[in-house]
Design a protein around this motif. Structure first.
Motif, PDB file in Angstrom:
ATOM      1  N   UNK A 285     -25.292  15.228  47.406  1.00  0.00           N
ATOM      2  CA  UNK A 285     -24.025  14.498  47.531  1.00  0.00           C
ATOM      3  C   UNK A 285     -22.882  15.112  46.721  1.00  0.00           C
ATOM      4  N   UNK A 286     -23.100  16.261  46.110  1.00  0.00           N
ATOM      5  CA  UNK A 286     -22.100  16.928  45.273  1.00  0.00           C
ATOM      6  C   UNK A 286     -21.811  16.069  44.035  1.00  0.00           C
ATOM      7  N   UNK A 287     -20.787  16.450  43.279  1.00  0.00           N
ATOM      8  CA  UNK A 287     -20.523  15.754  42.012  1.00  0.00           C
ATOM      9  C   UNK A 287     -19.253  14.905  42.036  1.00  0.00           C
ATOM     10  N   UNK A 288     -18.552  14.879  43.168  1.00  0.00           N
ATOM     11  CA  UNK A 288     -17.358  14.042  43.224  1.00  0.00           C
ATOM     12  C   UNK A 288     -17.751  12.571  43.324  1.00  0.00           C
TER      13      UNK A 288
ATOM     14  N   UNK B 259     -19.487  -2.140  43.304  1.00  0.00           N
ATOM     15  CA  UNK B 259     -18.628  -2.571  42.194  1.00  0.00           C
ATOM     16  C   UNK B 259     -17.879  -1.422  41.532  1.00  0.00           C
ATOM     17  N   UNK B 260     -18.537  -0.243  41.414  1.00  0.00           N
ATOM     18  CA  UNK B 260     -17.960   0.841  40.639  1.00  0.00           C
ATOM     19  C   UNK B 260     -18.077   2.168  41.388  1.00  0.00           C
ATOM     20  N   UNK B 261     -17.082   3.071  41.201  1.00  0.00           N
ATOM     21  CA  UNK B 261     -17.263   4.446  41.684  1.00  0.00           C
ATOM     22  C   UNK B 261     -18.376   5.117  40.869  1.00  0.00           C
ATOM     23  N   UNK B 262     -19.095   6.039  41.474  1.00  0.00           N
ATOM     24  CA  UNK B 262     -20.212   6.683  40.781  1.00  0.00           C
ATOM     25  C   UNK B 262     -20.360   8.119  41.257  1.00  0.00           C
ATOM     26  N   UNK B 263     -20.957   8.924  40.408  1.00  0.00           N
ATOM     27  CA  UNK B 263     -21.375  10.268  40.806  1.00  0.00           C
ATOM     28  C   UNK B 263     -22.722  10.553  40.181  1.00  0.00           C
TER      29      UNK B 263
END
Length: 292
Positions: free
Chosen positions: A115-118, A211-215
């Motif tokens: 999923x890459x790191x973005x 709930x939150x963006x994640x990487x």
């Protein structure tokens, strides 16, 4: 006063998701006396799986939970069998820290490649929906996440207290040698327990992604939070994990609302320090191997 009550509501709803994450962490310690440093990575992997099911097939993250929990349960069993079981029993407590941290790095690497790191996030039609009750905002996602956590924790309680597997788990926690003499297969219990802990991480991860963006690196912040919760509640105590999650989440939300968000992350460390000075084993920790 309005902002304080709003912060209490927010903290309490978020505590349900934290409790679900931490319950798996403390369950694994209670059964195996293993501090699982890969639990945060398992949560993020669960979030990625829910994200992929949503983007590829349009499957709602809440409806994806049965799929992600089964996948993560199998992964947890495989981790225990392949990486933890070969460790000598007398060295397991120390070496498991290195092994589970290595597993976390391995999972992080796989997520970075796939999923890459973005940063990613799951945005549904109800992601920003909320209800106003007596002038207080209740976001729909947090409410559903809280209710899901209650159901999952209730099922976990029934599993541990009303089933043969649960009796085997509690026997292993209280006295592993006596449990073996009574015919309990400790290795099987350990594998299923680790799988169960990973499954709870998957369920929590599905909500976390809403709930939150994640990487792939988000697990570093998560594992520090989870360790704080289980230390506060007492290693090996599922009840302690729930109470610890409520204390951590509510205190952070209140401080962020009344003082500054930059101080919220510091709050629960201060609380943990004070409680551990008075009660070194945590709120519900005992002198025995576990307290489930």
């Amino acid at each position: 006063m309005h902002s304080l009550i709003q912060a209490l509501i927010l903290g309490l709803l978020t505590a349900g998701v934290y409790a679900l994450m931490a319950s798996g962490q403390t369950l694994i310690f209670g059964i195996m006396k293993v501090v699982n440093l890969a639990q945060g990575a398992m949560v993020i992997l669960g979030a990625y799986l829910a994200y992929q099911l949503f983007t590829s097939f349009g499957l709602d993250p809440f409806l994806a939970i049965p799929i992600t929990t089964v996948v993560m349960f199998a992964l947890g069993v495989a981790v225990e069998v392949c990486f933890l079981r070969p460790l000598k029993r007398e060295d397991r407590s120390e070496l498991s820290l290195l092994v589970t941290f290595a597993v976390a790095l391995l999972v992080e690497g796989v997520m970075s490649v796939v999923w890459k790191t973005n940063y990613r996030s799951v945005s549904t039609s109800y992601s920003n929906a909320s209800w106003t009750v007596f002038g207080y905002q209740i976001t729909l996602v947090r409410l559903w996440g809280f209710l899901l956590s209650l159901v999952a924790l209730g099922l976990l309680y029934l599993l541990l207290n009303r089933t043969r597997f649960g009796r085997a788990v509690r026997a292993t926690v209280q006295n592993p040698d006596a449990a073996r003499l009574l015919g309990v297969e400790a290795q099987r219990v350990s594998a299923l327990g680790f799988g169960l802990g990973s499954a709870t991480a998957a369920a929590a991860g599905s909500v976390y992604g809403l709930l939150y963006p994640f990487n792939s690196g988000s697990h570093y912040d998560l594992i520090s939070l989870l360790l704080s919760i289980v230390l506060l509640g007492g290693l090996g105590s599922v009840v302690g994990a729930v109470i610890g999650a409520v204390i951590v989440s509510v205190s952070s939300a209140v401080v962020a609302s009344t003082l500054s968000p930059s101080w919220s992350g510091m709050t629960y460390f201060v609380i943990i320090l004070l409680i551990l000075l008075l009660r070194p084993r945590g709120l519900f920790g005992t002198a025995t191997r576990g307290a489930i």
